[in-house]
Scaffold this active site. Structure first.
Site, PDB file in Angstrom:
ATOM      1  N   CYS A  72       0.866  -1.172   0.000  1.00 36.82           N
ATOM      2  CA  CYS A  72       0.000   0.000   0.000  1.00 36.82           C
ATOM      3  C   CYS A  72       0.908   1.229   0.000  1.00 36.82           C
ATOM      4  CB  CYS A  72      -0.863  -0.026   1.256  1.00 36.82           C
ATOM      5  SG  CYS A  72      -1.892   1.428   1.488  1.00 36.82           S
ATOM      6  N   CYS A 184      -0.979   3.651  -6.592  1.00 44.78           N
ATOM      7  CA  CYS A 184      -1.844   3.090  -5.551  1.00 44.78           C
ATOM      8  C   CYS A 184      -2.099   1.657  -5.980  1.00 44.78           C
ATOM      9  CB  CYS A 184      -3.160   3.878  -5.485  1.00 44.78           C
ATOM     10  SG  CYS A 184      -4.487   3.037  -4.576  1.00 44.78           S
TER      11      CYS A 184
END
Ligand code: DGL
Length: 265
Positions: A72, A184
């Protein structure tokens, strides 16, 4: 000796990284941990999200993970340094692939467009990275929060997503750009749709390959042969966990991983 490697993300985005690790190292054992109680991270405050991250990493360490991949970008930008000082095991983070993207366009004068969450883009870690590598001021950025929302609902509608990309890009002169960075881990679920929207000359990059290479080096892993019909076995090797503990979450993670495999993403 196989290693127990944990992957962590706010939701199912980090599966785009786990998927790459499974392709190269199918014999290791994996934990995938999604913070389904708190996803999305990218639209929340840094202080709130930081506490969630510490709780999630503690949960996988309690499961005896021998290494943790923070799959992440948002969580890495907020907490990777503190996590490294808290634990003795390798903590592998990831950041938007700005540096390779700038290098790719060094000679052609084209710009780089970074897609990442609003929280990643607001962090010092990201802004320092850009200041360090973007010496010609050719990096722009854009948050795409709806992609995280849709992804978590397993919505991969090509028509809706293509229209969304077009509207988000409508103010930009795409001829000026050479590379789009998927900064992302949720976004690569939509790479094939974005590919059809962008002019052919624009390359799309993400950080998953670099992260898996980093994991390989840190743990001294060797690329492993996949058994012919081994896919089932590979998935059996992943323990899916989530902060809510709901079985629906596990089903969602399995379905999403299968989707990545089917679409060769
Ligand atoms: N997948 C995460 C990232 O790579 C964050 C998505 C979110 O929770 O907003 O940044």
């Amino acid at each position: 000796m196989t290693k127990k490697i944990a992957f962590f993300d706010s939701g199912i985005g980090g599966l785009t990284v786990l998927h790459k690790a499974l392709q190269q190292f199918p014999d290791e054992s994996y934990i995938y941990y999604a913070d389904t109680l708190h996803v999305p991270y990218g639209t929340k405050s840094a202080d709130e999200v930081r506490n969630y991250i510490f709780a999630c990493v503690e949960a996988v360490v309690r499961e005896n993970a021998e290494a943790v991949v923070i799959a992440c970008n948002t969580a890495t930008s907020l907490a990777v340094n503190e996590l490294r000082s808290m634990y003795d095991i390798p903590i592998i983070g990831m950041e938007p692939a700005v540096k390779p993207a700038v290098e790719m366009n060094r000679d052609n004068g084209k710009r780089v467009l970074v897609f990442a969450t609003a929280l990643t883009l607001s962090q010092t870690k990201y802004n320092e990275l850009v200041s360090r590598v973007d010496d010609e001021h050719r990096v722009d950025s854009l948050a795409l929060p709806e992609l995280v929302e849709w992804c978590e609902q397993l919505e991969f509608d090509p028509v809706q997503t293509a229209a969304y990309f077009r509207s988000k890009l409508s103010n930009l002169d795409l001829d000026q750009y050479g590379t789009v960075v998927m900064g992302c881990t949720h976004y690569p679920f939509y790479t094939s749709i974005l590919r059809k929207v962008l002019p052919e000359h624009i390359q799309i990059v993400d950080g998953s390959t670099g992260t898996v290479n980093h994991l390989k080096q840190r743990l001294g892993l060797h690329v492993q042969q996949q058994a012919g019909s081994g896919e089932r076995r590979r998935e059996d090797k992943v323990i899916f966990l989530s902060s809510s503990g709901r079985t629906e979450d596990q089903d969602k993670m399995r379905t999403a991983l299968q989707y990545l495999k089917e679409k060769s993403l």
